[in-house]
Motif scaffolding. Structure first.
Motif, PDB file in Angstrom:
ATOM      1  N   ASN A  14       1.053  -1.073  -0.444  1.00  0.00           N
ATOM      2  CA  ASN A  14      -0.034  -0.014   0.814  1.00  0.00           C
ATOM      3  C   ASN A  14       1.276   0.887  -0.323  1.00  0.00           C
ATOM      4  O   ASN A  14       1.948   1.521   0.710  1.00  0.00           O
ATOM      5  CB  ASN A  14      -0.897   0.423   1.168  1.00  0.00           C
TER       6      ASN A  14
ATOM      7  N   SER B  50      -3.523  -2.475   6.791  1.00  0.00           N
ATOM      8  CA  SER B  50      -2.298  -2.713   5.930  1.00  0.00           C
ATOM      9  C   SER B  50      -1.694  -3.588   7.315  1.00  0.00           C
ATOM     10  O   SER B  50      -1.591  -5.361   7.055  1.00  0.00           O
ATOM     11  CB  SER B  50      -0.709  -1.866   5.772  1.00  0.00           C
TER      12      SER B  50
ATOM     13  N   VAL C 274       1.340  -7.967   3.315  1.00  0.00           N
ATOM     14  CA  VAL C 274       1.082  -6.462   3.410  1.00  0.00           C
ATOM     15  C   VAL C 274       1.526  -6.159   4.542  1.00  0.00           C
ATOM     16  O   VAL C 274       1.943  -5.852   5.599  1.00  0.00           O
ATOM     17  CB  VAL C 274      -1.166  -6.620   3.835  1.00  0.00           C
TER      18      VAL C 274
ATOM     19  N   CYS D   6       3.051  -1.140   3.715  1.00  0.00           N
ATOM     20  CA  CYS D   6       2.412  -0.174   4.119  1.00  0.00           C
ATOM     21  C   CYS D   6       4.086   0.828   3.475  1.00  0.00           C
ATOM     22  O   CYS D   6       5.397   0.266   4.140  1.00  0.00           O
ATOM     23  CB  CYS D   6       2.271   0.460   4.630  1.00  0.00           C
TER      24      CYS D   6
END
Length: 263
Positions: free
Chosen positions: A147, A185, A199, A201
């Motif tokens: 992200n 996230s 995941v 960021c």
């Protein structure tokens, strides 16, 4: 005797299918070049198909494998349509880079209209990208979501940077959804982790985009490296987090800001 593999072999993206949203914008153009350059088959997607196709044409002329798609992150049906087209065409997805962002509060709409439109794309839409594309990745048993946040999700605004320039003060929606992006996230890192999906960021600092000289001078003084970022500064971190070199990194937020948040 079997040859010893190099650590550098873990950093490439060859044979990986990666979706990059917002692939023709401020961050997106450089990210598209770097992800494609790392060997991925790349899909660039945004509301503007023509811009994405131009990026695909440029990268393919350099030997890349880049495909253009259109979607609207504020429309769940459009997100699902993009997901289904990717799965049908490629059979899987290995990486998702959530880079799309809408800035409706910079327009002449009312405060409430701009805020609600921003949340529809940047908050609800972001969650739907995790929900719907996450199902593809978890079913496969692996993958990476990156992200693209902002340091303004980590710190408050420096309104003094804008004084005496034509630039307006930044509106609050950006701070709200970029701050939320960091913790969402972490949420999906925890939810998807046991299936092998990571995941993370990234929080970029200010990138050069023709800002007034006075703004740049003030901004540069706040960084350790004494400059704003450019299109070459973000892709390395994104490629790393997409690659097998980052196979044990999840739930992290990495500032890519020249030391802005370190001072």
């Amino acid at each position: 005797m079997a040859s010893k593999s190099s650590i550098l072999d873990r950093f490439h993206l060859q044979e990986k299918i990666v979706l990059l949203t917002g692939g023709a914008g401020l961050y997106g153009r450089g990210l598209a070049a770097d992800i494609a350059g790392a060997g991925a088959t790349l899909i660039v997607a945004s509301r503007g198909l023509a811009g994405c196709q131009a990026v695909a044409d440029e990268e393919n002329a350099r030997g890349g494998h880049v495909f253009a798609e259109s979607y609207d992150q504020g429309d769940e049906a459009s997100i699902l349509g993009l997901r289904d087209r990717i799965v049908e065409r490629f059979g899987r997805l290995d990486g998702l880079v959530n880079n799309s962002v809408a800035r409706p509060m910079r327009t002449d709409r009312t405060f409430l209209e701009g805020w609600e439109d921003s949340m529809r794309v940047n908050a609800t839409g972001l969650v739907l990208m995790h929900e719907h594309f996450g199902k593809v990745l978890t079913a496969q048993g692996g993958g990476s979501i990156v992200n693209i946040g902002s340091i303004y999700g980590m710190v408050g605004p420096h309104f003094d940077f804008y004084k005496g320039t034509p630039m307006p003060d930044p509106p609050p929606d950006y701070f709200f959804h970029k701050g939320g992006m960091i913790n969402i996230s972490r949420y999906y890192a925890a939810l998807f982790g046991r299936t092998g999906v990571r995941v993370n960021c990234l929080s970029p600092g200010g990138f050069q985009a023709g800002q007034p000289e006075l703004f740049q001078e003030r901004y540069n003084e706040q960084t350790c490296l004494g400059r704003m970022g450019d299109e070459k500064d973000l892709g390395g971190a994104v490629v790393f987090l997409l690659s097998e070199a980052a196979r044990y990194i999840t739930g992290a937020n990495l500032p890519v800001d020249g030391g802005f948040t370190a001072k």
